[in-house]
Design a protein around this motif. Sequence first.
Motif, PDB file in Angstrom:
ATOM      1  N   UNK A 170     -75.099 -28.879 -25.732  1.00 59.05           N
ATOM      2  CA  UNK A 170     -74.109 -28.400 -26.699  1.00 59.05           C
ATOM      3  C   UNK A 170     -72.708 -28.887 -26.337  1.00 59.05           C
ATOM      4  N   UNK A 171     -72.406 -28.891 -25.062  1.00 53.34           N
ATOM      5  CA  UNK A 171     -71.096 -29.348 -24.592  1.00 53.34           C
ATOM      6  C   UNK A 171     -70.906 -30.843 -24.848  1.00 53.34           C
ATOM      7  N   UNK A 172     -71.934 -31.638 -24.550  1.00 51.10           N
ATOM      8  CA  UNK A 172     -71.872 -33.083 -24.803  1.00 51.10           C
ATOM      9  C   UNK A 172     -71.694 -33.367 -26.295  1.00 51.10           C
ATOM     10  N   UNK A 173     -72.387 -32.590 -27.128  1.00 54.41           N
ATOM     11  CA  UNK A 173     -72.247 -32.770 -28.574  1.00 54.41           C
ATOM     12  C   UNK A 173     -70.835 -32.395 -29.026  1.00 54.41           C
ATOM     13  N   UNK A 174     -70.340 -31.282 -28.534  1.00 54.34           N
ATOM     14  CA  UNK A 174     -68.999 -30.829 -28.910  1.00 54.34           C
ATOM     15  C   UNK A 174     -67.938 -31.865 -28.546  1.00 54.34           C
ATOM     16  N   UNK A 175     -68.126 -32.545 -27.429  1.00 57.97           N
ATOM     17  CA  UNK A 175     -67.185 -33.578 -26.986  1.00 57.97           C
ATOM     18  C   UNK A 175     -67.356 -34.894 -27.740  1.00 57.97           C
ATOM     19  N   UNK A 176     -68.380 -34.978 -28.585  1.00 57.22           N
ATOM     20  CA  UNK A 176     -68.623 -36.193 -29.347  1.00 57.22           C
ATOM     21  C   UNK A 176     -69.319 -37.284 -28.554  1.00 57.22           C
ATOM     22  N   UNK A 177     -69.938 -36.913 -27.435  1.00 53.96           N
ATOM     23  CA  UNK A 177     -70.615 -37.894 -26.583  1.00 53.96           C
ATOM     24  C   UNK A 177     -72.062 -38.119 -26.988  1.00 53.96           C
ATOM     25  N   UNK A 178     -72.651 -37.158 -27.697  1.00 53.23           N
ATOM     26  CA  UNK A 178     -74.009 -37.299 -28.208  1.00 53.23           C
ATOM     27  C   UNK A 178     -74.070 -36.723 -29.618  1.00 53.23           C
ATOM     28  N   UNK A 179     -75.143 -37.048 -30.321  1.00 52.50           N
ATOM     29  CA  UNK A 179     -75.390 -36.485 -31.642  1.00 52.50           C
ATOM     30  C   UNK A 179     -76.564 -35.526 -31.569  1.00 52.50           C
ATOM     31  N   UNK A 180     -76.482 -34.431 -32.297  1.00 52.91           N
ATOM     32  CA  UNK A 180     -77.612 -33.527 -32.477  1.00 52.91           C
ATOM     33  C   UNK A 180     -78.296 -33.949 -33.774  1.00 52.91           C
ATOM     34  N   UNK A 181     -79.534 -34.352 -33.673  1.00 54.46           N
ATOM     35  CA  UNK A 181     -80.292 -34.840 -34.825  1.00 54.46           C
ATOM     36  C   UNK A 181     -81.141 -33.688 -35.345  1.00 54.46           C
ATOM     37  N   UNK A 182     -80.825 -33.219 -36.535  1.00 55.63           N
ATOM     38  CA  UNK A 182     -81.508 -32.053 -37.092  1.00 55.63           C
ATOM     39  C   UNK A 182     -82.461 -32.450 -38.212  1.00 55.63           C
ATOM     40  N   UNK A 183     -83.196 -33.517 -37.987  1.00 57.18           N
ATOM     41  CA  UNK A 183     -84.138 -34.044 -38.968  1.00 57.18           C
ATOM     42  C   UNK A 183     -85.445 -33.262 -38.948  1.00 57.18           C
ATOM     43  N   UNK A 184     -85.705 -32.594 -37.842  1.00 56.63           N
ATOM     44  CA  UNK A 184     -86.944 -31.847 -37.630  1.00 56.63           C
ATOM     45  C   UNK A 184     -86.635 -30.361 -37.794  1.00 56.63           C
ATOM     46  N   UNK A 185     -87.379 -29.666 -38.622  1.00 57.15           N
ATOM     47  CA  UNK A 185     -87.086 -28.253 -38.857  1.00 57.15           C
ATOM     48  C   UNK A 185     -87.447 -27.377 -37.655  1.00 57.15           C
ATOM     49  N   UNK A 186     -88.275 -27.883 -36.748  1.00 57.59           N
ATOM     50  CA  UNK A 186     -88.720 -27.088 -35.602  1.00 57.59           C
ATOM     51  C   UNK A 186     -87.797 -27.177 -34.399  1.00 57.59           C
ATOM     52  N   UNK A 187     -87.119 -28.316 -34.230  1.00 57.55           N
ATOM     53  CA  UNK A 187     -86.317 -28.508 -33.027  1.00 57.55           C
ATOM     54  C   UNK A 187     -85.212 -29.523 -33.271  1.00 57.55           C
ATOM     55  N   UNK A 188     -84.219 -29.487 -32.399  1.00 58.68           N
ATOM     56  CA  UNK A 188     -83.100 -30.422 -32.465  1.00 58.68           C
ATOM     57  C   UNK A 188     -83.376 -31.550 -31.469  1.00 58.68           C
ATOM     58  N   UNK A 189     -83.133 -32.765 -31.899  1.00 66.41           N
ATOM     59  CA  UNK A 189     -83.275 -33.944 -31.050  1.00 66.41           C
ATOM     60  C   UNK A 189     -81.874 -34.448 -30.724  1.00 66.41           C
ATOM     61  N   UNK A 190     -81.757 -35.233 -29.656  1.00 65.98           N
ATOM     62  CA  UNK A 190     -80.441 -35.691 -29.220  1.00 65.98           C
ATOM     63  C   UNK A 190     -80.405 -37.202 -29.091  1.00 65.98           C
ATOM     64  N   UNK A 191     -79.232 -37.766 -29.381  1.00 61.72           N
ATOM     65  CA  UNK A 191     -79.045 -39.208 -29.418  1.00 61.72           C
ATOM     66  C   UNK A 191     -77.704 -39.547 -28.765  1.00 61.72           C
ATOM     67  N   UNK A 192     -77.727 -40.434 -27.773  1.00 61.31           N
ATOM     68  CA  UNK A 192     -76.487 -40.852 -27.114  1.00 61.31           C
ATOM     69  C   UNK A 192     -75.759 -41.936 -27.906  1.00 61.31           C
TER      70      UNK A 192
END
Length: 134
Positions: free
Chosen positions: A61-83
Amino acid sequence: MTEAEIQKVFKSHSYRATPQRIAIYKYLCEHPTHPDVEEVYRFMLTDNPNTSRTTIYNVLQSLEKEGLILAIKIDSDRIHYDADTKLHGHFKCDGCNKIFDFLIDDIKCTGIDDFETKTKDVYFSGLCPECKQK
């Protein structure tokens, strides 16, 4: 990406470099497979058996907030992450559940001229070439 390069990226964002943050960010950079929290957690346990899921959630969550990663919410079951934070789209295969990146030249939208846009997400789903042939 080396630890020194990661520390330089963190410093440019005025983001404190802890061993957990470095390890998680490095994992995401080296695994462009869009892992979820559980995958990151399993990886962290190999070298850091005392790592908790809460730590993983907080760092992501911290990395996403800083704009260093993306939270990919394409899956309704879980969040995926992308650098990879450059503008690009994601395709989720309904057969194998893998998530693939694709390039986007530009997104032109109408009807939101007076809005302030913070994020742009482009998601497609269907079947990847391999699953399509099955």
